[in-house]
Design an enzyme around this catalytic site. Structure first.
Site, short mmCIF file in Angstrom:
data_model
loop_
_atom_site.label_atom_id
_atom_site.label_comp_id
_atom_site.label_asym_id
_atom_site.label_seq_id
_atom_site.Cartn_x
_atom_site.Cartn_y
_atom_site.Cartn_z
CB CYS A 1 32.87 11.92 24.15
SG CYS A 1 31.41 11.92 25.20
CG HIS A 2 32.08 8.24 27.64
ND1 HIS A 2 30.96 8.94 27.21
CD2 HIS A 2 31.96 8.16 28.99
CE1 HIS A 2 30.21 9.25 28.25
NE2 HIS A 2 30.78 8.79 29.34
CD GLU B 1 29.23 9.30 32.55
OE1 GLU B 1 28.13 9.04 31.99
OE2 GLU B 1 30.33 9.11 32.00
#
Length: 229
Positions: free
Chosen positions: A134-135, A165
């Site tokens: 993910c991030h 996002e």
């Protein structure tokens, strides 16, 4: 038994928004659970060391699985998240793999942390695995290979998509978009359907797309470890 370093954030609040952030709990839980079931040892590190804040949005009923609740109620696990090693004090030579967890907070403390970059670069140069979800993939953008080039250049890499996002309405709040940052470093960015579990492995770099992908990253990391054995 292999030793695996799990990276978490120290950022508890969006710097530009009155909103809490931190580790997305499931992204740690599902990876760690898979590793521990195979007998591997986990250590936890963060840029500054110490406390890992938990993103409260990751604790909502619609986000938590039975496994997440099990770990959230496990005092030993939560104590480890509360007492992480500082990146500057970690000896990378001790580890076979590194895994960057996500949560929006990481976008403010992963990318520019030189200690984390050096740890990951050393692990990779020693034949180990660099992984993220993910991030957390934002932590890979400034890692260099032995020749000084971006580690992710010309490799298949995933991470939180621009459309995911935007669906959260945070595309103008984060300092950059994870997908765009990966592409800017020459990565061959790949993804599945938004919000569906997706992971990809390419030459000892393993990455997952979104919060649903921690277990998928773990499976790919285990496959690489088993091949190395």
């Amino acid at each position: 038994m292999k030793k695996i370093l799990v990276v978490t954030t120290n950022v508890s609040k969006y710097p530009n928004l009155e909103r809490a952030t931190g580790l997305w709990l499931g992204e740690a839980v599902h990876f760690v659970d898979a590793m521990q079931k195979e007998g591997h040892q986990i250590d936890y590190v963060s840029p500054k060391g110490g406390y890992t804040p938990i993103d409260p949005h990751s604790l909502q009923a619609d986000q938590m699985t039975e496994l997440d609740w099990k770990y959230y109620e496990d005092q030993t696990f939560m104590d480890k998240l509360g007492t992480t090693l500082a990146a500057a004090e970690v000896n990378a030579e001790n580890y076979d793999a590194i895994y960057y967890t996500g949560g929006h907070g990481v976008m403010w403390d992963y990318p520019e942390n030189e200690s984390l970059q050096k740890i990951a670069s050393t692990i990779y140069q020693n034949g180990g695995i660099v992984s993220a979800v993910c991030h957390g993939s934002a932590g890979l953008v400034n890692i260099k290979d032995a020749s000084g080039q971006p580690l992710i250049a010309n490799k298949k890499v995933s991470g939180f998509t621009n459309t995911e996002e935007a669906a959260l309405g945070l595309e103008n709040t984060v300092p950059f978009l994870t997908e765009d940052a990966l592409v800017s470093k020459g990565a061959n960015y790949v993804k599945g359907d938004d919000w569906a579990a997706y992971a990809v492995a390419d030459n000892r770099i393993v990455t997952g797309q979104n919060p649903a992908s921690g277990g998928s990253v773990a499976a790919e990391v285990l496959a690489v470890l088993n091949t190395a054995n």
